[in-house]
Each structure stands twice: as C-alpha cells, then as structure tokens.
Design an enzyme around this catalytic site. Structure first.
Site, mmCIF file in Angstrom:
data_model
loop_
_atom_site.group_PDB
_atom_site.id
_atom_site.type_symbol
_atom_site.label_atom_id
_atom_site.label_comp_id
_atom_site.label_asym_id
_atom_site.label_seq_id
_atom_site.Cartn_x
_atom_site.Cartn_y
_atom_site.Cartn_z
ATOM 1 N N ASP A 148 -46.987 33.887 20.507
ATOM 2 C CA ASP A 148 -47.330 33.190 21.738
ATOM 3 C C ASP A 148 -47.382 34.202 22.879
ATOM 4 O O ASP A 148 -46.363 34.569 23.446
ATOM 5 C CB ASP A 148 -46.312 32.086 22.046
ATOM 6 N N HIS A 178 -44.578 34.017 30.200
ATOM 7 C CA HIS A 178 -43.267 34.350 29.665
ATOM 8 C C HIS A 178 -42.933 35.844 29.746
ATOM 9 O O HIS A 178 -41.882 36.258 29.277
ATOM 10 C CB HIS A 178 -43.170 33.869 28.222
ATOM 11 N N ILE A 182 -40.513 32.576 32.554
ATOM 12 C CA ILE A 182 -39.631 31.597 31.927
ATOM 13 C C ILE A 182 -39.654 31.766 30.415
ATOM 14 O O ILE A 182 -40.587 32.338 29.846
ATOM 15 C CB ILE A 182 -40.026 30.156 32.307
ATOM 16 N N GLY A 202 -40.832 27.366 25.742
ATOM 17 C CA GLY A 202 -40.201 26.118 25.329
ATOM 18 C C GLY A 202 -39.902 26.102 23.848
ATOM 19 O O GLY A 202 -38.855 25.596 23.409
#
Length: 286
Positions: free
Chosen positions: A188, A193, A208, A211
């Site tokens: 990903d 991120h 961040i 998820g």
C-alpha cells in the site's frame, strides 16, 4: 460527475493471478508489529519461516496488492482525488487457512456504491481461490469525501450496539515510529502514510498509520489473547475505521465475549484519551 455509480457497477469484474511466499508473510507480520520479543516462541510463529502461521488479515495484502483504496480508484466511472479518500471499513471472510505460500486467482468487482450525503462509499469485493477452492472474500469500504449527494441508495446501517460491561481482556499494543514505513512495503504505497506534505494536503498534521495496519495489529492481539495463538480458528473479521492512528502512539484493544464463537472489539489511541480508532469490530471463530 466524478463518480458514475451506474457505470462503475456495470463494469466487468477484473480477474487476476496473485502469488506469495513465506517472505511476504513474514514482512506483513513484521509490519503489524510481530516479532517482539524476538526470542518469544509465541512471536516466532509469526516471524520464523520454520514455525510460520498466517494471520487471516494477510488476505488484505496478499499478492502485494492494496485492495480497496488504490485499486478501487482505478475502476471505470470512478474519478476522485486520492487526498479525499479514506478507508472506511474492512471485512475478511476466510474459507480455510491461508497457506504460507501459494498462488490464487482473484476476481475483483465493485459490489456497491452508497450515497451518504456528504460522501460516497465504494464497496470493493475481492474473491480469491486456488486449485483447492475458495480461500477468502475481502470487502473494502472506500470513503470518498465530498462525492455524495448523487441520489443513490444510502446503504445498510452498519453500526452495532456498544458492548456492555467491563471487557474480558484489555491489552496495549505500541505502534513504532517507523511502523507505516515498514507496513507500506507490503504493497500500500498511498503517500498519506509516508509523505508529510501529502498528509497536510489531506488535512492531517503528519502521516497517519494505514487503517489496515491497525486492522492487522488488532487481529493479532485477539488471536494471541483469546484464540490460543491459533490464526486458523478465525473465520471472519469485520471492522469500521472510526479514527486515525499516528505512528508512535499506543493502541488499547478491549475485548468482550458475547458468545462462544464471537469476540467484540473496540480500539482506542491511549495518548489521545482512548480516542476511537476501530469500532463495530467483530471476530468470528471456531
């Protein structure tokens, strides 16, 4: 308009071939924090090839794919800015234990487009099977800010009643400062991120955590705490992403047992007053 629901839903399913080996499984497990302490036999079942068991959440990255966000935005009828996209929820159903290495045929399609008013939700479904039959079904919910209001169906209500009483188990899981940089190597590559400038464009102070990284950390905590460390007991795992996690924070994972084959889970960020991170989370098991 940026999302043409009718065109997207009418698109032909995409079929592909994926493969993975023990190195991919090991990298994924390290990316969700496995292997600490490095000499703990319970951790080596995730971090040493001779003892390796596969967490079912590996299905979300098998084949070095990024199901849901990146691939969902390449569908016909979907033209949105990556900075307006968040991962809204995830559901994985495993039909049998995932092998340490293997190949599979995947079928990807858009299962639904929901109109939430101020946002649209895309549900991308991936079904994987090998020569022995179905392996897993993976549903990713993609939340696209500012793309609702097109007159589509709102979709089913997914909120669950809050668990009652004190949790049966509570465990804390630290998130390393470099956790997102390590996890992204499983496929990903969303710059949200890793790139501070991109994160600010998306409205965040800093990058961040994925998820799906939180998703994997949480499942490992449940397997280790409630399921005797046996990932093969997991049958399905669903969650709603309720908030962000920043690398360096601590996750508090609270678990309830409402039935003999069900674990309810809520996850919060300790440093921010246990701000909700995962909610409406259910692990079904044998």
């Amino acid at each position: 308009m940026p999302i043409d629901a009718a065109k997207a839903l009418a698109a032909e399913p995409r079929t592909g071939e994926i493969g993975w080996a023990h190195k991919d499984v090991l990298l994924y497990h390290l990316g969700i924090g496995a292997g600490v302490p490095a000499t703990d036999p319970a951790e080596l079942r995730y971090a040493l090839e001779s003892r390796l068991h596969v967490l079912p959440s590996f299905a979300t990255v098998a084949g070095a794919g990024a199901p849901g966000v990146i691939s969902g935005l390449s569908l016909p009828g979907v033209e949105v800015e990556l900075a307006r996209v968040l991962h809204g929820g995830q559901h994985v159903q495993v039909h049998r234990p995932i092998p340490v290495q293997g190949t599979a045929t995947t079928v990807n399609r858009l299962a639904a487009v929901w109109d939430k008013g101020k946002a649209a939700v895309l549900v991308l479904r991936t079904e994987a099977a090998d020569a022995d039959g179905p392996l897993w079904t993976n549903d990713s919910q993609i939340f696209v800010r500012g793309e609702g209001g097109f007159g589509g169906e709102r979709g089913p209500a997914t909120r669950l009643e809050q668990p009652t009483g004190e949790p049966e188990h509570t465990v804390d899981r630290p998130v390393r400062e470099d956790q997102a940089l390590l996890y992204r190597l499983s496929g990903d590559w969303n710059p949200l991120h890793a790139d501070p400038d991109f994160a600010k464009t998306a409205g965040f102070d800093r990058p961040i955590l994925h998820g799906l990284c939180t998703y994997g950390i949480t499942l490992k905590a449940v397997v280790d705490t409630v399921l005797d460390g046996d990932p093969a007991r997991v049958r399905s795992y669903a969650t709603r992403f309720a908030g962000v996690v920043y690398p360096g924070e601590t996750l508090r994972v609270r678990m309830w047992r409402p039935g003999p084959d069900t674990v309810r889970v809520e996850v919060g960020a300790v440093e921010r007053g246990e701000a909700p991170v995962l909610t409406d989370t259910v692990v079904q098991h044998t």
